[in-house]
Design an enzyme around this catalytic site. Structure first.
Site, PDB file in Angstrom:
ATOM      1  N   PHE A  25       0.832  -1.201   0.000  1.00 39.93           N
ATOM      2  CA  PHE A  25       0.000   0.000   0.000  1.00 39.93           C
ATOM      3  C   PHE A  25       0.871   1.256   0.000  1.00 39.93           C
ATOM      4  O   PHE A  25       1.738   1.424   0.847  1.00 39.93           O
ATOM      5  CB  PHE A  25      -0.873  -0.037   1.261  1.00 39.93           C
ATOM      6  CG  PHE A  25      -1.837   1.094   1.417  1.00 39.93           C
ATOM      7  CD1 PHE A  25      -2.963   1.186   0.610  1.00 39.93           C
ATOM      8  CD2 PHE A  25      -1.657   2.049   2.401  1.00 39.93           C
ATOM      9  CE1 PHE A  25      -3.875   2.220   0.775  1.00 39.93           C
ATOM     10  CE2 PHE A  25      -2.560   3.085   2.577  1.00 39.93           C
ATOM     11  CZ  PHE A  25      -3.672   3.169   1.757  1.00 39.93           C
ATOM     12  N   SER A  93       3.390  -6.892   2.791  1.00 39.94           N
ATOM     13  CA  SER A  93       2.450  -5.983   3.441  1.00 39.94           C
ATOM     14  C   SER A  93       1.039  -6.128   2.861  1.00 39.94           C
ATOM     15  O   SER A  93       0.470  -7.220   2.894  1.00 39.94           O
ATOM     16  CB  SER A  93       2.986  -4.558   3.336  1.00 39.94           C
ATOM     17  OG  SER A  93       2.282  -3.680   4.181  1.00 39.94           O
ATOM     18  N   MET A  94       0.454  -5.058   2.310  1.00 41.60           N
ATOM     19  CA  MET A  94      -0.840  -5.219   1.654  1.00 41.60           C
ATOM     20  C   MET A  94      -0.741  -6.218   0.513  1.00 41.60           C
ATOM     21  O   MET A  94      -1.712  -6.926   0.205  1.00 41.60           O
ATOM     22  CB  MET A  94      -1.367  -3.885   1.116  1.00 41.60           C
ATOM     23  CG  MET A  94      -2.732  -4.028   0.413  1.00 41.60           C
ATOM     24  SD  MET A  94      -3.326  -2.538  -0.397  1.00 41.60           S
ATOM     25  CE  MET A  94      -2.299  -2.502  -1.877  1.00 41.60           C
ATOM     26  N   ASP A 194       8.543  -4.189  13.550  1.00 46.81           N
ATOM     27  CA  ASP A 194       7.877  -3.650  12.368  1.00 46.81           C
ATOM     28  C   ASP A 194       7.032  -2.475  12.845  1.00 46.81           C
ATOM     29  O   ASP A 194       6.148  -2.640  13.680  1.00 46.81           O
ATOM     30  CB  ASP A 194       7.006  -4.745  11.742  1.00 46.81           C
ATOM     31  CG  ASP A 194       6.365  -4.326  10.432  1.00 46.81           C
ATOM     32  OD1 ASP A 194       6.056  -3.126  10.253  1.00 46.81           O
ATOM     33  OD2 ASP A 194       6.129  -5.213   9.578  1.00 46.81           O
ATOM     34  N   HIS A 224       9.854  -3.118   8.504  1.00 47.39           N
ATOM     35  CA  HIS A 224       8.720  -3.515   7.677  1.00 47.39           C
ATOM     36  C   HIS A 224       9.105  -3.892   6.241  1.00 47.39           C
ATOM     37  O   HIS A 224       8.703  -4.936   5.738  1.00 47.39           O
ATOM     38  CB  HIS A 224       7.672  -2.397   7.648  1.00 47.39           C
ATOM     39  CG  HIS A 224       6.452  -2.767   6.870  1.00 47.39           C
ATOM     40  ND1 HIS A 224       5.629  -3.814   7.231  1.00 47.39           N
ATOM     41  CD2 HIS A 224       5.918  -2.246   5.725  1.00 47.39           C
ATOM     42  CE1 HIS A 224       4.644  -3.918   6.357  1.00 47.39           C
ATOM     43  NE2 HIS A 224       4.798  -2.983   5.433  1.00 47.39           N
TER      44      HIS A 224
END
Length: 259
Positions: A25, A93-94, A194, A224
């Site tokens: 994202f 992530s996303m 993270d 992250h």
């Protein structure tokens, strides 16, 4: 709008085993480019698309939503499936959430998934304010560059459009409900430190998927964006070993290249 330098999509024509990579994202393919190139050099067919609204300016993202982002990776997955005998999906992530939804919906057509710091929920009190706040405030501060390694820079937006954040929140809720439909072999790698996606998200995902072939790896040296961080090589090697175990044609030295 022109694409930001480094944020371009990437594709490599390789062998019979394909890998689709999904970025995060407000991010771009740049965060996964080294991983994609690592796999390409080992003979895999690789697709790393640029999600709609990403990689240009945040104003472009403000008019997109999860349906646009998911449609893009779904389209790329179908194209890879027509070309390759086996297809795997990787995500950050996303992009991890996009990967999980593809897995839930496509079943055995996906041979396995690898997710790095996958997102499961938009956290904090601000998340509950999003339905109203997005009509009052256009953006909030960005999420980019959560990287422990000095000198690394993520090509991502420095602002988060709240309309897009609201859509992300809805998408993650949807994916959470679909997790029991995920049955494929799964490699999940996550960073204890993270500052964007807490470890609780990985724990939630591990507890809800129906996969029986699951491996969890802790990325102790990274934040992250671990694919650009100290543990990047470990991610690359672990994912390649995962492919080699599930796609015999990959083998120790990679599959034979087709171009």
């Amino acid at each position: 709008m022109p694409v930001l330098p480094g944020a371009e999509p990437y594709r490599h024509e390789g062998g019979e085993v394909g890998v689709l990579l999904c970025h995060g994202f407000t991010g771009s393919p740049q965060s996964l480019r080294p991983w994609a190139e690592f796999l390409a050099k080992r003979g895999l067919t690789v697709s790393l698309p640029l999600l709609p609204g990403h990689g240009t300016r945040w104003q472009d993202m403000a008019v997109t939503g999860w349906q646009d982002w998911y449609a893009e990776v779904d389209r790329e997955f179908r194209a890879l499936s027509e070309q390759c005998g086996q297809v795997f999906v990787f995500g950050l992530s996303m992009g991890g959430a996009l990967t999980l939804r593809l897995a839930a919906r496509h079943g055995d057509a996906i041979s396995g998934i690898v997710v790095v710091n996958p997102a499961n929920k938009v956290h904090g009190p601000a998340a509950h304010a999003l339905p109203v706040a997005r009509h009052l405030v256009r953006t909030t501060k960005g999420l980019a560059n959560d990287i422990a390694k000095e000198g690394m820079d993520e090509v991502a937006y420095d602002r988060v459009p709240l309309h897009a954040a609201h859509s992300l929140r809805n998408f993650l809720r949807l994916v959470d409900g679909e997790l029991p439909q995920v049955t494929q072999p799964m490699l999940l790698l996550h960073s204890p430190q993270d500052h964007v996606v807490p470890p609780a998200d990985s724990a939630r995902i591990l507890s809800r998927v129906s996969s029986t072939d699951v491996r969890e790896v802790l990325l102790e040296q990274s934040y992250h964006v671990a694919t650009l961080d100290h543990d990047a090589e470990r991610i690359f090697e672990e994912s390649h070993a995962f492919l080699g175990r599930l796609a015999p044609s990959v083998g120790e030295k990679g599959s034979t290249t087709g171009g």
